[in-house]
Design a protein around this motif. Structure first.
Motif, mmCIF file in Angstrom:
data_model
loop_
_atom_site.group_PDB
_atom_site.id
_atom_site.type_symbol
_atom_site.label_atom_id
_atom_site.label_comp_id
_atom_site.label_asym_id
_atom_site.label_seq_id
_atom_site.Cartn_x
_atom_site.Cartn_y
_atom_site.Cartn_z
ATOM 1 N N UNK A 251 0.861 -1.183 0.000
ATOM 2 C CA UNK A 251 0.000 0.000 0.000
ATOM 3 C C UNK A 251 0.895 1.231 0.000
ATOM 4 N N UNK A 252 0.712 2.087 -0.999
ATOM 5 C CA UNK A 252 1.457 3.339 -1.087
ATOM 6 C C UNK A 252 0.528 4.459 -0.636
ATOM 7 N N UNK A 253 0.917 5.152 0.429
ATOM 8 C CA UNK A 253 0.076 6.176 1.041
ATOM 9 C C UNK A 253 0.557 7.564 0.614
ATOM 10 N N UNK A 254 -0.319 8.302 -0.039
ATOM 11 C CA UNK A 254 0.042 9.647 -0.506
ATOM 12 C C UNK A 254 0.290 10.570 0.682
ATOM 13 N N UNK A 255 1.342 11.379 0.589
ATOM 14 C CA UNK A 255 1.679 12.324 1.644
ATOM 15 C C UNK A 255 1.091 13.705 1.391
ATOM 16 N N UNK A 256 0.758 13.989 0.157
ATOM 17 C CA UNK A 256 0.205 15.288 -0.228
ATOM 18 C C UNK A 256 -0.877 15.068 -1.278
ATOM 19 N N UNK A 257 -1.798 16.022 -1.443
ATOM 20 C CA UNK A 257 -2.796 15.901 -2.515
ATOM 21 C C UNK A 257 -2.147 16.113 -3.879
ATOM 22 N N UNK A 258 -2.849 15.686 -4.909
ATOM 23 C CA UNK A 258 -2.350 15.916 -6.261
ATOM 24 C C UNK A 258 -1.552 14.750 -6.814
ATOM 25 N N UNK A 259 -0.963 14.971 -7.974
ATOM 26 C CA UNK A 259 -0.230 13.920 -8.675
ATOM 27 C C UNK A 259 1.150 13.692 -8.064
ATOM 28 N N UNK A 260 1.646 12.475 -8.266
ATOM 29 C CA UNK A 260 2.992 12.157 -7.795
ATOM 30 C C UNK A 260 4.043 12.758 -8.739
ATOM 31 N N UNK A 261 5.191 13.135 -8.193
ATOM 32 C CA UNK A 261 6.321 13.482 -9.063
ATOM 33 C C UNK A 261 6.736 12.258 -9.884
ATOM 34 N N UNK A 262 7.363 12.482 -11.018
ATOM 35 C CA UNK A 262 7.742 11.380 -11.898
ATOM 36 C C UNK A 262 8.656 10.363 -11.219
ATOM 37 N N UNK A 263 9.562 10.829 -10.374
ATOM 38 C CA UNK A 263 10.469 9.896 -9.694
ATOM 39 C C UNK A 263 9.702 8.947 -8.777
#
Length: 221
Positions: A113-125
């Protein structure tokens, strides 16, 4: 059996690897109709500090919180690795996942499970790091949920298999004290489906309303 091919054995970074739990993590007498006493169907295993295993295990009733250890002494040893959506965290998740698949024979790691730390899209890396994990296991991405930062963990609502998930706009605005967020409930549904698949042997309390695949397989013999 699963069609997923395990990766070749590679040298792992010892600094990122987890210890096996020294003792059982769950030791509770089962009380009918009290789901808090049921042994977990699966365990959330944190790839790093602050991954969110305690919060997820609180929100999803069938889950257990293994912290930063492998639950090798439990009846059910199905594991889901948890990591934040950052490059360093995902690198640790990668190492922990490979450790579970290659070195800890008594557990079954069914996903990350990958938990987002901020809203919006992920950086490419970050996207690239997640893509590295996908050929190895199932990857679930959990959106950023700001409300979880405002409530003590023990005040959070709890999801049980079979609970109705209200996906309406009104339902999505209900407090996390009253109802588990839709994305978390969907995560629970998908993990339960994965745990109860044919590849893994687990003991399922009859009160949850599921048939145990362990019982099904024993009946076929």
């Amino acid at each position: 059996m699963s069609d997923r091919v395990l990766p070749r054995v590679i040298a792992l970074n010892e600094d990122f690897l987890l210890d096996k739990a020294a003792n059982r993590l769950w030791d509770s007498e089962v009380i009918a109709d009290d789901t808090s006493t049921f042994a977990p169907l699966w365990w959330f295993v944190g790839a790093h500090g602050g991954a969110g295993t305690t919060t997820l295990a609180t929100l999803l009733a069938p889950a257990g919180d293994a912290g930063h250890s492998w639950p090798v002494h439990e009846e059910n040893r199905v594991c889901v690795v948890v990591a934040k959506a950052s490059v360093p965290s995902l690198e640790k998740a990668h190492q922990v996942l490979l450790q579970g698949q290659q070195q800890v024979e008594t557990v079954d790691v069914i996903g990350v499970v990958v938990v987002a730390e901020t809203p919006g899209k992920y950086p490419n890396l970050v996207k690239n790091k997640i893509d590295v994990l996908r050929p190895l296991t199932t990857v679930w991405e959990l959106e950023y949920l700001s409300d979880l930062r405002l409530v003590e963990v023990d005040k959070l609502a709890m999801w049980l298999p079979g609970d109705v998930v209200d996906t309406t706009r009104r339902g999505r605005k209900v407090s996390v004290i009253e109802r588990v967020p839709v994305s978390v409930a969907r995560l629970g549904e998908e993990i339960v489906a994965a745990v109860l698949g044919d590849d893994f042997m687990v003991d399922v309390p009859s009160e949850l309303g599921f048939s145990s695949n362990k019982e099904d397989k024993e009946g076929e013999e």
